[in-house]
Design a protein around this motif. Structure first.
Motif, PDB file in Angstrom:
ATOM      1  N   LEU A  17       0.912  -0.957   0.085  1.00  0.00           N
ATOM      2  CA  LEU A  17       0.077  -0.008   0.068  1.00  0.00           C
ATOM      3  C   LEU A  17       0.830   1.192  -0.212  1.00  0.00           C
ATOM      4  CD1 LEU A  17      -2.736   1.489   0.250  1.00  0.00           C
ATOM      5  CD2 LEU A  17      -2.573   1.056   2.693  1.00  0.00           C
ATOM      6  N   LEU A  21       0.806   4.179  -2.628  1.00  0.00           N
ATOM      7  CA  LEU A  21       0.318   5.728  -2.465  1.00  0.00           C
ATOM      8  C   LEU A  21       1.512   6.524  -3.117  1.00  0.00           C
ATOM      9  CD1 LEU A  21      -0.503   5.519   1.204  1.00  0.00           C
ATOM     10  CD2 LEU A  21      -2.187   6.119  -0.618  1.00  0.00           C
ATOM     11  N   THR A  33      -6.589   5.435   4.790  1.00  0.00           N
ATOM     12  CA  THR A  33      -6.449   4.351   3.765  1.00  0.00           C
ATOM     13  C   THR A  33      -7.263   3.098   4.185  1.00  0.00           C
ATOM     14  OG1 THR A  33      -4.339   3.665   4.284  1.00  0.00           O
ATOM     15  CG2 THR A  33      -4.437   5.156   2.606  1.00  0.00           C
ATOM     16  N   ARG A  45       1.187   0.650   6.283  1.00  0.00           N
ATOM     17  CA  ARG A  45       1.101   0.836   5.016  1.00  0.00           C
ATOM     18  C   ARG A  45       2.384   0.166   4.149  1.00  0.00           C
ATOM     19  NH1 ARG A  45      -0.826   6.877   4.965  1.00  0.00           N
ATOM     20  NH2 ARG A  45      -3.145   6.392   5.782  1.00  0.00           N
ATOM     21  N   ILE A  56      -8.786  -0.220  -2.744  1.00  0.00           N
ATOM     22  CA  ILE A  56      -8.221   0.793  -2.030  1.00  0.00           C
ATOM     23  C   ILE A  56      -9.061   1.879  -2.007  1.00  0.00           C
ATOM     24  CG2 ILE A  56      -6.173   2.232  -1.733  1.00  0.00           C
ATOM     25  CD1 ILE A  56      -4.543   0.032  -3.403  1.00  0.00           C
ATOM     26  N   ILE A  58      -8.943   5.787  -0.631  1.00  0.00           N
ATOM     27  CA  ILE A  58      -7.955   6.870   0.042  1.00  0.00           C
ATOM     28  C   ILE A  58      -8.743   8.068   0.219  1.00  0.00           C
ATOM     29  CG2 ILE A  58      -6.074   8.358  -0.449  1.00  0.00           C
ATOM     30  CD1 ILE A  58      -5.072   6.156  -2.642  1.00  0.00           C
TER      31      ILE A  58
END
Length: 65
Positions: A17, A21, A33, A45, A56, A58
């Protein structure tokens, strides 16, 4: 790998993750997240592995009232 990010299908080169990002230009942005509906804290993350097809979310904080 193919990921669903905030409802949009994207091809992202990332194993975690944190890498996703970075690849999506969030870098050090203050965001919340989740992966497949489960909250992922910022400290986790870098080690949260992603699988093809993961969803995902955000979310950036908003100011105002």
């Amino acid at each position: 790998m193919r990921l669903i990010v905030n409802g949009s299908a994207l091809e992202v080169e990332a194993e975690t993750l944190g890498h996703a990002l970075d690849a999506l230009d969030y870098g050090d942005a203050k965001v919340a997240t989740a992966v497949n509906g489960a909250f992922v804290p910022a400290a986790a993350r870098a080690t949260k592995r992603l699988e093809d097809g993961d969803r995902i979310e955000i979310v950036a904080p908003r100011q105002g009232g």
